[in-house]
Design a protein around this motif. Sequence first.
Motif, PDB file in Angstrom:
ATOM      1  N   ARG A 178     -18.589  29.934 122.037  1.00  0.00           N
ATOM      2  CA  ARG A 178     -19.338  29.164 123.047  1.00  0.00           C
ATOM      3  C   ARG A 178     -20.030  27.954 122.435  1.00  0.00           C
ATOM      4  NH1 ARG A 178     -22.582  32.197 127.324  1.00  0.00           N
ATOM      5  NH2 ARG A 178     -22.268  30.192 128.320  1.00  0.00           N
ATOM      6  N   GLN A 194     -10.370  19.503 128.471  1.00  0.00           N
ATOM      7  CA  GLN A 194     -11.157  19.386 129.701  1.00  0.00           C
ATOM      8  C   GLN A 194     -10.765  18.154 130.518  1.00  0.00           C
ATOM      9  OE1 GLN A 194     -13.338  21.640 130.968  1.00  0.00           O
ATOM     10  NE2 GLN A 194     -12.545  22.910 129.319  1.00  0.00           N
ATOM     11  N   VAL A 229     -11.311  20.697 122.590  1.00  0.00           N
ATOM     12  CA  VAL A 229     -11.872  21.176 123.864  1.00  0.00           C
ATOM     13  C   VAL A 229     -12.135  20.004 124.801  1.00  0.00           C
ATOM     14  CG1 VAL A 229     -13.931  22.233 124.907  1.00  0.00           C
ATOM     15  CG2 VAL A 229     -12.813  23.324 122.960  1.00  0.00           C
ATOM     16  N   ALA A 284     -19.131  20.383 123.111  1.00  0.00           N
ATOM     17  CA  ALA A 284     -18.286  19.475 123.889  1.00  0.00           C
ATOM     18  C   ALA A 284     -18.989  19.035 125.177  1.00  0.00           C
ATOM     19  CB  ALA A 284     -16.957  20.139 124.211  1.00  0.00           C
ATOM     20  N   ALA A 285     -19.631  19.979 125.847  1.00  0.00           N
ATOM     21  CA  ALA A 285     -20.339  19.652 127.093  1.00  0.00           C
ATOM     22  C   ALA A 285     -21.467  18.660 126.830  1.00  0.00           C
ATOM     23  CB  ALA A 285     -20.893  20.928 127.726  1.00  0.00           C
ATOM     24  N   GLN A 311     -17.841  25.007 122.975  1.00  0.00           N
ATOM     25  CA  GLN A 311     -17.871  24.553 124.367  1.00  0.00           C
ATOM     26  C   GLN A 311     -19.179  23.832 124.692  1.00  0.00           C
ATOM     27  OE1 GLN A 311     -17.223  28.454 125.815  1.00  0.00           O
ATOM     28  NE2 GLN A 311     -14.995  28.221 125.962  1.00  0.00           N
ATOM     29  N   ARG A 352     -12.424  21.213 116.566  1.00  0.00           N
ATOM     30  CA  ARG A 352     -12.281  22.075 117.748  1.00  0.00           C
ATOM     31  C   ARG A 352     -13.000  21.478 118.955  1.00  0.00           C
ATOM     32  NH1 ARG A 352     -13.624  26.139 113.887  1.00  0.00           N
ATOM     33  NH2 ARG A 352     -11.715  27.033 113.071  1.00  0.00           N
ATOM     34  N   VAL A 353     -14.152  20.882 118.718  1.00  0.00           N
ATOM     35  CA  VAL A 353     -14.886  20.228 119.809  1.00  0.00           C
ATOM     36  C   VAL A 353     -14.015  19.129 120.419  1.00  0.00           C
ATOM     37  CG1 VAL A 353     -16.873  18.770 120.375  1.00  0.00           C
ATOM     38  CG2 VAL A 353     -17.185  20.784 118.925  1.00  0.00           C
TER      39      VAL A 353
END
Length: 92
Positions: free
Chosen positions: A78, A37, A33, A84-85, A81, A29-30
């Motif tokens: 979250r 992005q 995402v 990933a960030a 997310q 999933r990461v």
Amino acid sequence: MSNPASSHTVFNGAVFAAALERIRADRDRVEVVMREQLACDSELIRTIGEHLLSSGGKRIRPALVLWTAELHGYLGPRRIQVAAALEFIHTA
């Protein structure tokens, strides 16, 4: 006096591999995402993004975020997310 570190296994690859496998779906999933992005109209941004994502790596930092969230009882979206960030910040 003996060295306590010498009497313990410092790293067990099989245990680590099993821990990574256990969060495989979240790690996937990461990646999704991260790809989402980078989707944009700019060919340059897409090219740079694809280079960053295809460069491989173990993605240890996102795994640490996922494990930490789980240890603290958070299994919400979250964490994906944030993982990933963090990886984007690392690769920047």
